[in-house]
Design a protein around this motif. Structure first.
Motif, PDB file in Angstrom:
ATOM      1  N   PRO A 136      49.870  33.792  38.739  1.00  0.00           N
ATOM      2  CA  PRO A 136      48.370  33.466  38.741  1.00  0.00           C
ATOM      3  C   PRO A 136      47.438  33.772  39.708  1.00  0.00           C
ATOM      4  O   PRO A 136      48.097  34.360  40.696  1.00  0.00           O
ATOM      5  CB  PRO A 136      48.880  31.912  38.929  1.00  0.00           C
ATOM      6  N   ALA A 137      46.245  34.030  39.689  1.00  0.00           N
ATOM      7  CA  ALA A 137      45.303  34.665  40.687  1.00  0.00           C
ATOM      8  C   ALA A 137      45.415  33.829  41.940  1.00  0.00           C
ATOM      9  O   ALA A 137      45.245  34.452  42.898  1.00  0.00           O
ATOM     10  CB  ALA A 137      43.838  34.592  40.228  1.00  0.00           C
ATOM     11  N   HIS A 138      45.469  32.700  42.203  1.00  0.00           N
ATOM     12  CA  HIS A 138      45.925  31.933  43.350  1.00  0.00           C
ATOM     13  C   HIS A 138      46.858  32.504  44.176  1.00  0.00           C
ATOM     14  O   HIS A 138      46.988  32.011  45.397  1.00  0.00           O
ATOM     15  CB  HIS A 138      45.775  30.544  43.223  1.00  0.00           C
ATOM     16  N   LYS A 139      47.789  32.867  43.376  1.00  0.00           N
ATOM     17  CA  LYS A 139      49.209  33.247  44.197  1.00  0.00           C
ATOM     18  C   LYS A 139      49.009  34.891  44.595  1.00  0.00           C
ATOM     19  O   LYS A 139      50.240  35.274  45.370  1.00  0.00           O
ATOM     20  CB  LYS A 139      50.347  33.139  43.449  1.00  0.00           C
ATOM     21  N   HIS A 189      36.756  37.419  43.276  1.00  0.00           N
ATOM     22  CA  HIS A 189      38.203  37.555  43.660  1.00  0.00           C
ATOM     23  C   HIS A 189      38.653  37.686  44.991  1.00  0.00           C
ATOM     24  O   HIS A 189      39.788  37.622  45.392  1.00  0.00           O
ATOM     25  CB  HIS A 189      38.546  38.800  42.554  1.00  0.00           C
ATOM     26  N   ILE A 190      37.716  38.363  45.754  1.00  0.00           N
ATOM     27  CA  ILE A 190      38.241  38.612  47.407  1.00  0.00           C
ATOM     28  C   ILE A 190      37.342  37.454  48.028  1.00  0.00           C
ATOM     29  O   ILE A 190      36.950  37.729  49.350  1.00  0.00           O
ATOM     30  CB  ILE A 190      37.688  39.942  47.800  1.00  0.00           C
ATOM     31  N   LYS A 191      36.908  36.297  47.331  1.00  0.00           N
ATOM     32  CA  LYS A 191      36.205  35.280  48.164  1.00  0.00           C
ATOM     33  C   LYS A 191      34.943  35.602  48.725  1.00  0.00           C
ATOM     34  O   LYS A 191      34.556  35.192  49.863  1.00  0.00           O
ATOM     35  CB  LYS A 191      37.066  34.420  48.972  1.00  0.00           C
ATOM     36  N   ARG A 192      34.215  36.710  48.260  1.00  0.00           N
ATOM     37  CA  ARG A 192      33.093  36.997  48.875  1.00  0.00           C
ATOM     38  C   ARG A 192      31.878  36.178  48.260  1.00  0.00           C
ATOM     39  O   ARG A 192      30.623  36.428  48.767  1.00  0.00           O
ATOM     40  CB  ARG A 192      32.720  38.478  48.820  1.00  0.00           C
ATOM     41  N   ASP A 193      32.027  35.587  47.180  1.00  0.00           N
ATOM     42  CA  ASP A 193      31.034  34.611  46.784  1.00  0.00           C
ATOM     43  C   ASP A 193      30.561  33.555  47.658  1.00  0.00           C
ATOM     44  O   ASP A 193      31.362  32.914  48.046  1.00  0.00           O
ATOM     45  CB  ASP A 193      31.630  34.171  45.330  1.00  0.00           C
ATOM     46  N   ARG A 194      29.308  33.143  47.564  1.00  0.00           N
ATOM     47  CA  ARG A 194      28.606  32.180  48.413  1.00  0.00           C
ATOM     48  C   ARG A 194      27.481  31.594  47.293  1.00  0.00           C
ATOM     49  O   ARG A 194      26.381  31.669  47.433  1.00  0.00           O
ATOM     50  CB  ARG A 194      27.879  32.910  49.600  1.00  0.00           C
ATOM     51  N   TYR A 195      28.113  30.918  46.418  1.00  0.00           N
ATOM     52  CA  TYR A 195      27.347  30.358  45.517  1.00  0.00           C
ATOM     53  C   TYR A 195      26.293  29.331  46.004  1.00  0.00           C
ATOM     54  O   TYR A 195      25.072  29.015  45.708  1.00  0.00           O
ATOM     55  CB  TYR A 195      27.987  29.670  44.234  1.00  0.00           C
ATOM     56  N   THR A 252      44.287  37.569  32.781  1.00  0.00           N
ATOM     57  CA  THR A 252      43.051  37.767  33.140  1.00  0.00           C
ATOM     58  C   THR A 252      42.594  38.239  34.443  1.00  0.00           C
ATOM     59  O   THR A 252      41.811  38.577  34.810  1.00  0.00           O
ATOM     60  CB  THR A 252      42.181  36.569  32.840  1.00  0.00           C
ATOM     61  N   ASN A 253      43.638  38.134  35.351  1.00  0.00           N
ATOM     62  CA  ASN A 253      43.657  38.504  37.083  1.00  0.00           C
ATOM     63  C   ASN A 253      42.790  37.682  37.460  1.00  0.00           C
ATOM     64  O   ASN A 253      42.006  38.010  38.626  1.00  0.00           O
ATOM     65  CB  ASN A 253      43.395  39.918  37.168  1.00  0.00           C
ATOM     66  N   CYS A 254      42.463  36.569  37.014  1.00  0.00           N
ATOM     67  CA  CYS A 254      41.687  35.429  37.511  1.00  0.00           C
ATOM     68  C   CYS A 254      42.008  33.965  36.825  1.00  0.00           C
ATOM     69  O   CYS A 254      42.958  34.116  36.228  1.00  0.00           O
ATOM     70  CB  CYS A 254      40.024  35.559  37.537  1.00  0.00           C
ATOM     71  N   ASP A 255      41.137  33.041  37.148  1.00  0.00           N
ATOM     72  CA  ASP A 255      41.466  31.414  36.684  1.00  0.00           C
ATOM     73  C   ASP A 255      40.783  31.394  35.176  1.00  0.00           C
ATOM     74  O   ASP A 255      41.120  30.213  34.727  1.00  0.00           O
ATOM     75  CB  ASP A 255      41.483  30.453  37.559  1.00  0.00           C
TER      76      ASP A 255
END
Length: 312
Positions: A136-139, A189-195, A252-255
Motif C-alpha cells: 500500500p502507498a502509505h507503507k 506522492h512525496i508529500k509536496r502538495d500544499r492544497y 496504482t502506487n497511490c491510494d
C-alpha cells in the motif's frame, strides 16, 4: 499413470510455463514498453454553445537522453494541433534529460500549456525491490535527501515557453475564447502538495476550472472536487504498468482504487462530481523497463459542451 509418466508430464508443464513466462517478459521489455499509443477521449465539461477545446495530456515520460524513438513520437504529437498541453510530471530519468525533453516537446512549446512536477523531476530513479510496488502507498518509504535532478532547469524551459507553473499554484488562460482557470499541486506522492495554498471555491465566472496534479491521491481529488472543479488531470500510476488481461491493473502506487488507474472516470466527494482523467504515461523507471497489457500512452481529450436535459 506411472510415476515416470507423471514426472515427464510435470516437466513438460513446467517447461511450457517457463517458456510462456519468458515470452511475456520478452514482449513486455522488448515490444510493449516502446509501443506508444494515442488515446482519444471526449469530455462534456464546457458551457453550452462553446467551441470544443483539444487538450493534449502528457505524463510520466521518464526520459533518458538516448530514447530517440520516444522523443520523435512526442514531437509528432504537435501534428494533432491541440489547443492546450497539460504535462502532469515525472519527465526526467537522468540529469542530462532536460534538453532532450524540451526537444521532444518541440512545437508543442509554442502552444498554451500548464505543468506540475512529479518525484522524478526532482530525484533520479534508483533500483528498488519490485515487491515494494505491491505494498500500500502509505507503507512505502521515501528517503529524505536533496533533489538530484535539474528541476529548476526544466521549470525554466517550460516557463520560458510561456507555460504556467501550477505547482501549488492557481492561474488562468484564454483558450479558444474561453476562460480556463487552473489549480495545481506539487507531487502528493512525496508529500509536496500544499492544497491549503490553492483551496477555495472554483470561480463561477470561469468557463471551466481544471485541477492538475501528478499523483491522484484521494486527499487532493477530494479537495478539487469539493471546491467545484469539473475536470481533474493526473498521471503517476503508469496504468498499473503490469496488468492482467481482462482483469486489469493490480496496483496504482497511490491510494486510488484500481478501477480508476487510467483513463476517464468520475470522482465524487460531498455530493459533487468531477471528471477524472488519469494518464498511463509514456515511460517507466529505467530499472523496471517493462509494460504488459498497458501500453505507454498520451491522450487527446476533446472538451465539448455539457449535455443538457439530463437528470442529476
Amino acid at each position: 499413470m506411472s510415476f515416470r509418466g507423471l514426472a515427464a508430464t510435470t516437466l513438460k508443464t513446467a517447461a511450457v510455463v517457463t517458456g510462456v513466462g519468458a515470452a511475456c517478459v520478452a514482449y513486455a521489455a522488448g515490444v510493449e514498453v516502446r509501443w506508444f499509443a494515442l488515446r482519444k477521449v471526449t469530455v462534456p465539461v464546457l458551457p453550452v454553445g462553446s467551441t470544443p477545446v483539444k487538450v493534449l495530456h502528457l505524463s510520466d515520460l521518464h526520459l533518458m537522453p538516448t530514447q530517440e524513438k520516444k522523443i520523435r513520437w512526442v514531437q509528432e504529437l504537435a501534428g494533432l494541433e491541440p489547443d492546450l498541453v497539460v504535462n502532469t510530471g515525472d519527465n526526467l530519468a537522468h540529469p542530462d534529460s532536460v534538453a532532450p525533453l524540451l526537444r521532444a516537446h518541440g512545437d508543442l512549446l509554442d502552444l498554451p500549456g500548464v505543468f506540475v512536477f512529479g518525484s522524478n523531476d526532482y530525484w533520479k530513479p534508483h533500483f528498488k525491490n519490485p515487491g515494494k510496488y505491491l505494498l500500500p502507498a502509505h507503507k512505502q518509504r521515501h528517503k529524505p535527501h536533496g533533489p538530484d535532478l535539474p528541476f529548476e532547469e526544466l521549470r525554466a524551459g517550460f516557463t520560458r515557453a510561456g507555460w504556467l507553473d501550477l505547482n501549488n499554484a492557481r492561474s488562468t488562460l484564454k483558450v479558444n475564447g474561453l476562460r480556463l482557470d487552473f489549480a495545481g499541486t506539487d507531487d502528493p506522492h512525496i508529500k509536496r502538495d500544499r492544497y491549503d495554498e490553492i483551496a477555495g471555491e472554483a470561480d463561477p465566472a470561469a468557463d471551466l476550472s481544471v485541477g492538475v496534479t501528478h499523483a491522484p491521491y484521494q486527499r487532493v481529488l477530494n479537495g478539487f472536487t469539493g471546491d467545484g472543479y469539473p475536470l481533474i488531470l493526473a498521471g503517476h500510476t503508469h496504468g498499473g504498468q503490469l496488468a492482467v488481461p481482462i482483469y486489469g491493473a493490480l496496483v496504482t502506487n497511490c491510494d486510488l482504487d484500481a478501477s480508476r488507474v487510467k483513463g476517464l472516470t468520475t470522482w465524487g466527494y460531498e455530493g459533487r462530481q468531477s471528471a477524472l482523467h488519469v494518464s498511463a504515461g509514456l515511460g517507466t523507471s529505467p530499472y523496471a523497463p517493462v509494460r504488459f497489457a498497458c501500453r505507454p500512452e498520451a491522450t487527446l481529450l476533446t472538451l465539448v459542451p455539457r449535455v443538457t436535459g439530463v437528470d442529476g
